[in-house]
Design an enzyme around this catalytic site. Structure first.
Site, PDB file in Angstrom:
ATOM      1  N   SER A 530       0.864  -1.191   0.000  1.00  0.00           N
ATOM      2  CA  SER A 530       0.000   0.000   0.000  1.00  0.00           C
ATOM      3  C   SER A 530       0.891   1.229   0.000  1.00  0.00           C
ATOM      4  O   SER A 530       1.122   1.848   1.040  1.00  0.00           O
ATOM      5  CB  SER A 530      -0.874   0.023   1.263  1.00  0.00           C
ATOM      6  OG  SER A 530      -1.652  -1.129   1.381  1.00  0.00           O
ATOM      7  N   GLU A 531       1.402   1.563  -1.175  1.00  0.00           N
ATOM      8  CA  GLU A 531       2.372   2.677  -1.213  1.00  0.00           C
ATOM      9  C   GLU A 531       1.761   3.968  -0.676  1.00  0.00           C
ATOM     10  O   GLU A 531       2.453   4.768  -0.043  1.00  0.00           O
ATOM     11  CB  GLU A 531       2.897   2.888  -2.637  1.00  0.00           C
ATOM     12  CG  GLU A 531       3.956   1.879  -3.077  1.00  0.00           C
ATOM     13  CD  GLU A 531       3.364   0.530  -3.476  1.00  0.00           C
ATOM     14  OE1 GLU A 531       2.126   0.431  -3.588  1.00  0.00           O
ATOM     15  OE2 GLU A 531       4.143  -0.421  -3.676  1.00  0.00           O
ATOM     16  N   HIS A 598       9.558  -0.528 -13.929  1.00  0.00           N
ATOM     17  CA  HIS A 598      10.425  -0.696 -12.756  1.00  0.00           C
ATOM     18  C   HIS A 598      11.748   0.050 -12.900  1.00  0.00           C
ATOM     19  O   HIS A 598      12.675  -0.221 -12.137  1.00  0.00           O
ATOM     20  CB  HIS A 598      10.730  -2.183 -12.514  1.00  0.00           C
ATOM     21  CG  HIS A 598       9.642  -2.934 -11.803  1.00  0.00           C
ATOM     22  ND1 HIS A 598       8.403  -3.119 -12.339  1.00  0.00           N
ATOM     23  CD2 HIS A 598       9.615  -3.528 -10.581  1.00  0.00           C
ATOM     24  CE1 HIS A 598       7.653  -3.827 -11.496  1.00  0.00           C
ATOM     25  NE2 HIS A 598       8.357  -4.074 -10.408  1.00  0.00           N
TER      26      HIS A 598
END
Ligand SMILES: Cc1ncc(C[n+]2csc(CCOP(=O)(O)OP(=O)(O)O)c2C)c(N)n1
Ligand SMILES: [Mg+2]
Length: 822
Positions: A530-531, A598
């Protein structure tokens, strides 16, 4: 992945079913006479008084917004006023039993909650502490205004203080609770336990979780209430906050007195509407918001729907739920039914609801009905209540008059000092520990296996013959970060760290290896994925007085915490008038090898946001010194780390990375190699590619390049760069961020302006391509390479004899690519 918990396939594959418990809905059914043993007459009259004060306060605002005057006095308030007329019982009931040690967070519609909580804090405080709070706030700025000619009790004075401070804040006066820098939607007053109200819908959903975490971890008194709207139950930060707040580990893995749930009530102020969208029946599927609790954890968050039109029903629920929190069985979810008669904002024509509906709710009006009950039950009489009505009206009018008087309540004088707001953007503190006390650790530093392993490493990368030690032998950049972090854990008892795979895994990139052994769960733990809540909870934790290191595993995941990083982390220090400190060091790892989602460097996006310090060290010596400085400070720092160089040894600081503590001030670029023909300013890991380019320039073209490592983006001291440019007359900037819109362009423009007379050619920027980051095998065509630097110098700055370019840095190429959006 705690090894202590065995995931047993035999059990997990067994047949069964999930059983839900009933969720109570408006179960409170006591009459006022049945409640007489729980409330004195004064208590009941106080409830009436507090609801009435909120109503009059907001009626005043409504009149100002819609008619431009209040009781014959004209005033123009151009800013917002999201009113909660109709919702007073929900606010007063919520706050009734809460003192200054209990913290509330709110939304854009929280004037009523500020007043209700403030009045309650005043009620539960003694005169001495009230006097102290009022006199110490901004050097008596508000106290001296309201105390002038005051001739009754301290509590009455505190009421004036509360109404004045709130209103002055709404009207952007320097004498407001937050110097006028917060305004209507963000006003708050922490000494009464009123924490930030958030204009981002659902913004308090995860920040409040961090506040509850602070209370738990630091063994502080009190609970935390997050007052959020029914429509905010659709917001990511709220869901992430709930996921974070209900993690099993609090009860399964945290030990000793730390075992147990968070002291948090998520209180949905359910007025059934967003702005115009109806939540139940249109924009949500929950029917009743309390249903959400059922899906979250085994306790169903002790969810309950309560009647927020009746203050006694709300008080009853809070009494029961506070007990749940005291038994460490939180968090709790309350669905408090209420209704706003006022529009979303005063310009709202209420086209989305019928007149009949509004009139029906007005028949349930909390103030009207409660007043009648007080009289019917002989608690007071009409005359006494009229006296209260008069007092409330006078209080609001008197404070209104004082707040709109420019002599008594001036605005910040930005004519006199045009930089005044700049002074509150950062707090620039230097603090060993946010609180005194013994930090909780499990082993001594010398017994730590990672510390022992590092002790055997070479703190300078080369031996006396200039030969590099093996990678394993070299003290690496990740070791530098680790040393700074663990050192602070042994100094600051409030320091905690969390993020994905932070604990047993040792951090995704092995920076935290050795921390799990050293720290209990309550200081280092794995978060959910849960950034938003990772950053949001850190913000709430820091706001309450703790230091915290949240981590975002890949820079690309910053998007998931966009609101927290862009709207919350950078803004609360300034919006509080610098009352709040924000000692959050957000570690962000910039990737490579894993493709487009990424591997992007988003330093530029973060550096664009005022209120964040942004650093990107590229050597072990800098990483340790700058992490030390970041952790000594009181400001939010986004600490970028490059995955390409976590294992790099120290190549510049010949004495080796010091074993002891030292700081490298944030904002100071560093000359990594001297030269006199061209300056190359690097950001992050491009330092090493620039050095390769410098070698080629020297060997092939006899050109001496001076390499300056920016180290920080915000703040940034241009002076050493300008000095260099004065010497070389040329500059190229390089970094791994995509070139378009990058911070390098900002720097290039500033340097061009500041050193114009000394430059032989315009500053040149070499960033990554404006593409997706491709696969590792193709990365060299995306990220700046040594030959790009040389090609760019040859094409745009200084023709190099005999050089044949491979990469197109020509004007034509630039124009053509721009046309195509790449
Ligand atoms: C993230 C975000 N989206 C949209 C808005 C615009 N907005 C302000 S209030 C509001 C409705 C909020 O409804 P609710 O959460 O139920 O609170 P209420 O206004 O009913 O108190 C909206 C959509 C906003 N401020 N923030
Ligand atoms: Mg609502």
């Amino acid at each position: 992945m705690p090894k202590s918990q065995f995931i047993d396939p035999d059990k997990i594959r067994q047949k069964g079913e999930i059983v839900f418990q009933p969720i109570p809905v408006n179960q409170y059914s006591k009459s006022l006479s049945e409640e007489r043993e729980n409330f004195s007459d004064e208590d009941l009259v106080r409830i009436y008084h507090d609801m009435l004060l909120i109503r009059e306060f907001e009626t005043m605002l409504n009149l100002i917004k819609t008619t431009g005057e209040y009781r014959g006095i004209a005033y123009n308030h151009p800013g917002p006023a999201h009113l909660s007329i109709g919702q007073e019982a929900a606010a007063v009931g919520m706050a009734y039993n809460l003192g200054s040690d209990d913290y509330i967070f709110g939304s854009h519609r929280s004037h009523g909650e500020i007043l209700a909580k403030g009045l309650s804090a005043i009620h539960w405080s003694d005169d001495k502490s009230l006097g102290k709070i009022m006199k110490s706030y901004f050097d008596r700025a508000i106290y001296d205004i309201v105390a002038k000619d005051h001739d009754s009790s301290v509590k009455e004075l505190a009421k004036k203080f509360l109404v004045y401070g709130t209103l002055a804040e709404i009207f952007a006066r320097e004498t407001g609770f937050n110097k006028g820098l917060g305004g209507s939607m963000h006003a708050f007053f922490t000494p009464f336990g009123v924490y930030p109200n958030n204009a981002i819908v659902g913004g308090s959903g995860d920040i409040s979780v961090g506040a509850a975490l602070f209370k738990k971890v630091n063994r502080k008194k009190g609970i935390v209430v997050a007052n959020i709207g029914d429509a905010s139950m659709a917001c990511g930060p709220v869901w992430e906050g709930i996921a974070f707040a209900t993690m099993d580990q609090f009860t399964e893995l945290w030990e000793g007195d730390m075992k147990g749930g968070l002291p948090l009530i998520i209180n949905i102020m359910n007025n059934h509407y967003g702005m115009g969208g109806q939540t139940s029946g249109e924009t949500m599927g929950y029917g009743m918001a309390a249903r959400i609790g059922a899906g979250v954890n085994r306790d169903q968050m002790h969810a309950e729907r309560i009647d927020g039109m009746n203050p006694l029903a709300v008080i009853d629920a809070y009494k029961r739920k506070i007990k749940v929190l005291e038994e460490k069985r939180g968090p709790v979810l309350l669905d408090t039914v209420t209704y706003r008669y006022s529009g979303h904002s005063p310009s709202d024509a209420s086209s989305y609801r019928s007149k009949e509906e509004m009139e029906a709710w007005q028949k349930h009006d909390c103030i009207y009905n409660f007043r009648r009950e007080l009289i019917d039950n002989n608690i007071t009489d009409e005359d006494s209540l009229r006296l209260i009505d008069g007092e409330v009206n006078d209080l609001v009018l008197d404070m209104f008059k004082m707040v709109i008087d420019d002599d008594i309540s001036p605005r910040m004088d930005l004519d006199k000092d045009t930089d005044l707001i700049g002074e509150v953007i950062f707090s620039d503190g230097s603090v060993n520990a946010m609180e005194q006390g013994e930090p909780e650790v499990l082993i001594s530093l010398k017994d730590n296996p990672r510390v022992q392993q590092i002790a055997r490493k070479e703190r300078y990368a080369f031996d006396s013959d200039g030969k590099p030690y093996s990678k394993m032998k070299q003290y690496q950049l990740r070791d530098g970060i680790f040393e700074a972090v663990i050192d602070r854990f042994y100094k600051d008892p409030t320091l905690i760290a969390f993020g994905e795979e932070n604990r047993d895994w040792g951090g995704a990139f092995a920076v935290y290896r050795g921390l799990t052994e050293a720290l209990p769960y309550n200081r280092l733990f794995n978060s959910p994925i849960s950034e938003g809540a990772i950053v949001g909870a850190a913000i709430g934790y820091a706001m309450c007085g703790g230091r915290v290191i949240p981590e975002i595993m890949y820079c690309d995941f910053l998007g998931r915490s966009g609101d927290e990083v862009f709207n919350q982390l950078p803004k609360w220090q300034a919006m509080s008038g610098n009352i709040i400190k924000m000692p959050v060091v957000l570690r962000v790892s910039v990737g490579s090898k894993y493709g487009a989602q990424h591997s992007q460097d988003w330093t530029s996006i973060v550096a664009h946001i005022p209120g964040l310090k942004v650093v990107f060290p590229a050597t072990p010596y800098d990483a340790k010194g700058m992490m030390n400085a970041a952790l000594q400070g009181t400001d939010p720092v986004v600490f970028f780390e490059s995955q390409r160089i976590y294992d790099i040894g120290e190549q510049f600081h010949k004495e080796g990375v010091p074993e002891g503590y030292y700081e490298i001030p944030l904002g100071e670029p560093d000359i990594k190699r001297e030269g006199s023909d061209i300056t190359i300013l690097t950001i992050g890991a491009t330092l090493y590619r620039a050095l390769e380019a410098a070698d080629i320039l020297q060997d092939k073209y006899s050109i001496g390049a001076e390499i300056i490592d920016a180290r920080s983006l915000v703040p940034f001291n241009y002076e050493p760069v300008l000095e260099s440019v004065k010497k070389t007359g040329r500059i190229l900037l390089t970094g791994d961020a995509s070139e378009r819109g990058s911070f390098m362009n900002d720097m290039a423009r500033n340097i061009t302006g500041l050193a114009f007379d000394h430059l032989d050619a315009p500053a040149v920027v070499v960033g990554s391509r404006n593409w997706i980051t491709p696969a590792y095998e193709l990365e060299d065509y995306f990220f700046p390479q040594p030959d790009w630097i040389i090609d760019a110098i040859h094409t745009r700055i200084l023709p190099l004899e005999g050089h044949a370019v491979k990469n197109d840095f020509s004007d034509k190429g630039k124009i053509e690519r721009a046309k195509r959006g790449i």
